[in-house]
Design a protein around this motif. Structure first.
Motif, PDB file in Angstrom:
ATOM      1  N   VAL A 110      24.346  67.987  -4.846  1.00  0.00           N
ATOM      2  CA  VAL A 110      23.235  68.711  -5.469  1.00  0.00           C
ATOM      3  C   VAL A 110      23.583  70.185  -5.622  1.00  0.00           C
ATOM      4  CG1 VAL A 110      20.816  69.396  -5.224  1.00  0.00           C
ATOM      5  CG2 VAL A 110      21.526  67.083  -4.588  1.00  0.00           C
ATOM      6  N   GLU A 111      23.348  70.701  -6.813  1.00  0.00           N
ATOM      7  CA  GLU A 111      23.603  72.114  -7.103  1.00  0.00           C
ATOM      8  C   GLU A 111      22.331  72.864  -7.444  1.00  0.00           C
ATOM      9  OE1 GLU A 111      26.426  71.931 -10.264  1.00  0.00           O
ATOM     10  OE2 GLU A 111      28.079  71.257  -8.992  1.00  0.00           O
ATOM     11  N   THR A 112      21.207  72.171  -7.470  1.00  0.00           N
ATOM     12  CA  THR A 112      19.925  72.784  -7.786  1.00  0.00           C
ATOM     13  C   THR A 112      19.170  73.114  -6.493  1.00  0.00           C
ATOM     14  OG1 THR A 112      19.031  70.537  -8.012  1.00  0.00           O
ATOM     15  CG2 THR A 112      19.660  71.687 -10.041  1.00  0.00           C
ATOM     16  N   PRO A 113      18.190  74.015  -6.556  1.00  0.00           N
ATOM     17  CA  PRO A 113      17.460  74.369  -5.329  1.00  0.00           C
ATOM     18  C   PRO A 113      16.578  73.255  -4.790  1.00  0.00           C
ATOM     19  CG  PRO A 113      16.534  75.509  -7.239  1.00  0.00           C
ATOM     20  CD  PRO A 113      17.806  74.881  -7.701  1.00  0.00           C
ATOM     21  N   TYR A 114      16.271  72.255  -5.635  1.00  0.00           N
ATOM     22  CA  TYR A 114      15.414  71.149  -5.222  1.00  0.00           C
ATOM     23  C   TYR A 114      16.042  69.829  -5.661  1.00  0.00           C
ATOM     24  CZ  TYR A 114      12.073  75.022  -5.157  1.00  0.00           C
ATOM     25  OH  TYR A 114      11.452  76.229  -4.936  1.00  0.00           O
ATOM     26  N   PHE A 115      15.669  68.768  -4.965  1.00  0.00           N
ATOM     27  CA  PHE A 115      16.069  67.432  -5.407  1.00  0.00           C
ATOM     28  C   PHE A 115      14.891  66.478  -5.262  1.00  0.00           C
ATOM     29  CE2 PHE A 115      17.008  67.372  -0.853  1.00  0.00           C
ATOM     30  CZ  PHE A 115      16.578  66.113  -0.450  1.00  0.00           C
TER      31      PHE A 115
ATOM     32  N   LEU B 267       3.412  73.112  -6.119  1.00  0.00           N
ATOM     33  CA  LEU B 267       2.829  73.114  -4.778  1.00  0.00           C
ATOM     34  C   LEU B 267       3.878  73.425  -3.713  1.00  0.00           C
ATOM     35  CD1 LEU B 267       0.392  70.078  -5.009  1.00  0.00           C
ATOM     36  CD2 LEU B 267      -0.236  72.463  -4.553  1.00  0.00           C
ATOM     37  N   ILE B 268       5.081  72.932  -3.890  1.00  0.00           N
ATOM     38  CA  ILE B 268       6.151  73.248  -2.942  1.00  0.00           C
ATOM     39  C   ILE B 268       6.351  74.756  -2.864  1.00  0.00           C
ATOM     40  CG2 ILE B 268       8.657  73.160  -2.629  1.00  0.00           C
ATOM     41  CD1 ILE B 268       8.567  70.259  -3.559  1.00  0.00           C
ATOM     42  N   GLU B 269       6.358  75.387  -4.014  1.00  0.00           N
ATOM     43  CA  GLU B 269       6.601  76.832  -4.044  1.00  0.00           C
ATOM     44  C   GLU B 269       5.386  77.629  -3.580  1.00  0.00           C
ATOM     45  OE1 GLU B 269      10.007  76.984  -7.512  1.00  0.00           O
ATOM     46  OE2 GLU B 269       7.925  77.310  -8.096  1.00  0.00           O
ATOM     47  N   GLU B 270       4.201  77.214  -3.982  1.00  0.00           N
ATOM     48  CA  GLU B 270       2.997  77.971  -3.627  1.00  0.00           C
ATOM     49  C   GLU B 270       2.622  77.809  -2.155  1.00  0.00           C
ATOM     50  OE1 GLU B 270      -0.151  76.892  -6.241  1.00  0.00           O
ATOM     51  OE2 GLU B 270       0.720  77.916  -7.995  1.00  0.00           O
ATOM     52  N   LYS B 271       2.821  76.592  -1.611  1.00  0.00           N
ATOM     53  CA  LYS B 271       2.390  76.298  -0.237  1.00  0.00           C
ATOM     54  C   LYS B 271       3.555  76.164   0.739  1.00  0.00           C
ATOM     55  CE  LYS B 271      -1.769  76.331  -1.741  1.00  0.00           C
ATOM     56  NZ  LYS B 271      -2.655  77.492  -1.390  1.00  0.00           N
TER      57      LYS B 271
ATOM     58  N   VAL C 194       5.923  60.526   5.175  1.00  0.00           N
ATOM     59  CA  VAL C 194       5.478  60.164   3.829  1.00  0.00           C
ATOM     60  C   VAL C 194       6.471  59.161   3.241  1.00  0.00           C
ATOM     61  CG1 VAL C 194       4.304  62.363   3.415  1.00  0.00           C
ATOM     62  CG2 VAL C 194       6.732  62.128   2.791  1.00  0.00           C
ATOM     63  N   HIS C 195       6.203  58.741   2.020  1.00  0.00           N
ATOM     64  CA  HIS C 195       7.121  57.835   1.331  1.00  0.00           C
ATOM     65  C   HIS C 195       8.449  58.531   1.029  1.00  0.00           C
ATOM     66  CE1 HIS C 195       4.433  54.434   0.448  1.00  0.00           C
ATOM     67  NE2 HIS C 195       3.479  55.332   0.370  1.00  0.00           N
ATOM     68  N   GLN C 196       9.478  57.714   0.820  1.00  0.00           N
ATOM     69  CA  GLN C 196      10.761  58.288   0.417  1.00  0.00           C
ATOM     70  C   GLN C 196      10.841  58.415  -1.107  1.00  0.00           C
ATOM     71  OE1 GLN C 196      14.136  58.427   3.119  1.00  0.00           O
ATOM     72  NE2 GLN C 196      13.642  56.321   3.620  1.00  0.00           N
ATOM     73  N   PHE C 197       9.753  58.871  -1.652  1.00  0.00           N
ATOM     74  CA  PHE C 197       9.713  59.425  -3.003  1.00  0.00           C
ATOM     75  C   PHE C 197       9.181  60.831  -2.807  1.00  0.00           C
ATOM     76  CE2 PHE C 197       7.625  60.750  -6.865  1.00  0.00           C
ATOM     77  CZ  PHE C 197       8.486  60.328  -7.873  1.00  0.00           C
ATOM     78  N   PHE C 198      10.073  61.819  -2.880  1.00  0.00           N
ATOM     79  CA  PHE C 198       9.629  63.188  -2.613  1.00  0.00           C
ATOM     80  C   PHE C 198      10.565  64.189  -3.279  1.00  0.00           C
ATOM     81  CE2 PHE C 198      12.180  61.976   1.215  1.00  0.00           C
ATOM     82  CZ  PHE C 198      13.200  62.909   1.125  1.00  0.00           C
ATOM     83  N   ILE C 199      10.001  65.347  -3.556  1.00  0.00           N
ATOM     84  CA  ILE C 199      10.814  66.503  -3.931  1.00  0.00           C
ATOM     85  C   ILE C 199      11.001  67.337  -2.674  1.00  0.00           C
ATOM     86  CG2 ILE C 199      10.947  68.622  -5.291  1.00  0.00           C
ATOM     87  CD1 ILE C 199       9.422  67.311  -7.496  1.00  0.00           C
ATOM     88  N   ALA C 200      12.224  67.817  -2.463  1.00  0.00           N
ATOM     89  CA  ALA C 200      12.527  68.606  -1.276  1.00  0.00           C
ATOM     90  C   ALA C 200      13.363  69.818  -1.643  1.00  0.00           C
ATOM     91  CB  ALA C 200      13.276  67.754  -0.253  1.00  0.00           C
ATOM     92  N   LYS C 201      13.257  70.834  -0.807  1.00  0.00           N
ATOM     93  CA  LYS C 201      14.172  71.960  -0.913  1.00  0.00           C
ATOM     94  C   LYS C 201      15.539  71.490  -0.429  1.00  0.00           C
ATOM     95  CE  LYS C 201      10.599  75.447  -0.029  1.00  0.00           C
ATOM     96  NZ  LYS C 201      10.091  76.442   0.955  1.00  0.00           N
ATOM     97  N   THR C 202      16.535  71.749  -1.202  1.00  0.00           N
ATOM     98  CA  THR C 202      17.873  71.228  -0.903  1.00  0.00           C
ATOM     99  C   THR C 202      18.432  71.775   0.408  1.00  0.00           C
ATOM    100  OG1 THR C 202      18.315  71.022  -3.276  1.00  0.00           O
ATOM    101  CG2 THR C 202      20.209  70.989  -1.794  1.00  0.00           C
ATOM    102  N   GLU C 203      18.368  73.080   0.584  1.00  0.00           N
ATOM    103  CA  GLU C 203      19.037  73.700   1.733  1.00  0.00           C
ATOM    104  C   GLU C 203      18.481  73.248   3.078  1.00  0.00           C
ATOM    105  OE1 GLU C 203      20.279  78.154   3.374  1.00  0.00           O
ATOM    106  OE2 GLU C 203      19.506  77.903   1.334  1.00  0.00           O
ATOM    107  N   PRO C 204      17.152  73.218   3.285  1.00  0.00           N
ATOM    108  CA  PRO C 204      16.656  72.775   4.596  1.00  0.00           C
ATOM    109  C   PRO C 204      17.037  71.340   4.951  1.00  0.00           C
ATOM    110  CG  PRO C 204      14.939  73.947   3.400  1.00  0.00           C
ATOM    111  CD  PRO C 204      16.054  73.720   2.430  1.00  0.00           C
ATOM    112  N   VAL C 205      17.042  70.454   3.963  1.00  0.00           N
ATOM    113  CA  VAL C 205      17.403  69.060   4.242  1.00  0.00           C
ATOM    114  C   VAL C 205      18.895  68.956   4.544  1.00  0.00           C
ATOM    115  CG1 VAL C 205      17.446  66.699   3.344  1.00  0.00           C
ATOM    116  CG2 VAL C 205      15.486  68.173   2.856  1.00  0.00           C
ATOM    117  N   GLN C 206      19.702  69.727   3.851  1.00  0.00           N
ATOM    118  CA  GLN C 206      21.127  69.761   4.172  1.00  0.00           C
ATOM    119  C   GLN C 206      21.343  70.297   5.584  1.00  0.00           C
ATOM    120  OE1 GLN C 206      22.617  72.104   0.883  1.00  0.00           O
ATOM    121  NE2 GLN C 206      23.284  70.296  -0.264  1.00  0.00           N
TER     122      GLN C 206
END
Length: 274
Positions: A83-88, A109-113, A170-182
């Motif tokens: 992944v090269e994007t900030p989110y996946f 919502l990810i960005e605002e909250k 939650v379900h494994q359908f999600f958008i996440a920030k790449t760096e924290p999950v890495q």
């Protein structure tokens, strides 16, 4: 319309779709067709550890053949490194987009909250007859408490509004920030299946903010000819072997289900399901 197109353009630029598939070529082809209907330009990375790698004619999709039966966790970690994007967007190969799969609302919502991981509502297609079906909400949003060797799955949330809910699992359908999950290490490579609870236990330990939004929906679709095929079922029904790995990893001796039933670790390992 201009705002909608602009926000969809942001999703295309900032989100990479990750799909791990195994022995379900028709299922994953249908999932990708649905993605392209609503997000024609988003980048898709697909890891396939089937006997025969799926063939997809799509210049915005990269397919990575993997050794047979590498497992879901190893496949997801492989994709996460690409992944090269900030989110996946992490999704299963049987998640099908529809008109209410609003990735742009999830990203906002990810960005605002300040969510690290944000899921959506997942609806199971329940077939009534061959060509007719209804959709049923799959309620799989829980909190987890773990202390003194006891893991509790409990209903509830930390915060609830009309736009989002914060919880632990939650379900494994999600958008996440790449760096924290890495940084938390992604998935445990040893888990070829039964990876769900372990991933969110470790996300909680890493203090990632997790939740879901009712503003976005996706369908969970079973193609019976693949989901219930003898070959696929052979690999699907070995969850106990891999469930034991994460139960021992977290030194769990007892599990309390959301309905209050208490299971020993061995009883939990032996049961069917996730």
């Amino acid at each position: 319309m201009f705002f909608l197109n602009r926000t969809k353009h942001r999703v295309t630029n900032d989100v990479t779709v990750l799909i791990k598939t195994f022995n379900r070529p028709k299922t994953v082809a249908g999932a990708m067709q649905k993605i392209r209907r609503f997000y024609p330009n988003i980048r898709i990375l697909l890891a396939d550890d089937s006997r025969t790698t799926v063939a997809v004619k799509d210049n915005k999709t990269e397919i990575f053949p993997m050794p047979f039966d590498s497992g879901v966790s190893r496949g997801r970690n492989f994709l996460l490194e690409k992944v090269e994007t900030p989110y996946f967007l992490m999704m299963d190969d049987d998640h099908y987009f529809n008109r209410q799969t609003h990735l742009e609302k999830m990203l906002r919502l990810i960005e605002e909250k300040n969510f690290d991981i944000l899921s959506a509502l997942v609806f199971q297609r329940a077939f009534l007859r061959r060509e007719f079906y209804r959709k049923e909400l799959v309620d799989f949003y829980l909190n987890m408490e773990m202390a003194d060797g006891v893991l509790k799955f409990v209903d509830g949330c930390y915060e609830k509004t009309k736009d989002y809910v914060t919880c632990d699992l939650v379900h494994q359908f999600f958008i996440a920030k790449t760096e924290p999950v890495q940084q938390m290490g992604g998935w445990d490579d040893r888990l070829k299946t039964a990876d769900h609870a372990d991933f969110f236990i470790r996300a909680k330990q890493a203090q990632l903010k997790v939740g879901y939004t009712p503003l976005a929906r996706v369908d969970h679709v079973h193609r019976r000819d693949e989901r219930f095929s003898e070959e696929y079922k052979t690999f699907r029904t070995r969850m106990s072997e891999f469930r034991q790995i994460w139960i021992e990893q977290h030194d769990i001796q007892q599990i309390v289900n959301r309905d209050g039933t208490v299971l020993s670790a061995q009883e939990f390992i032996a049961q069917k399901g996730w």
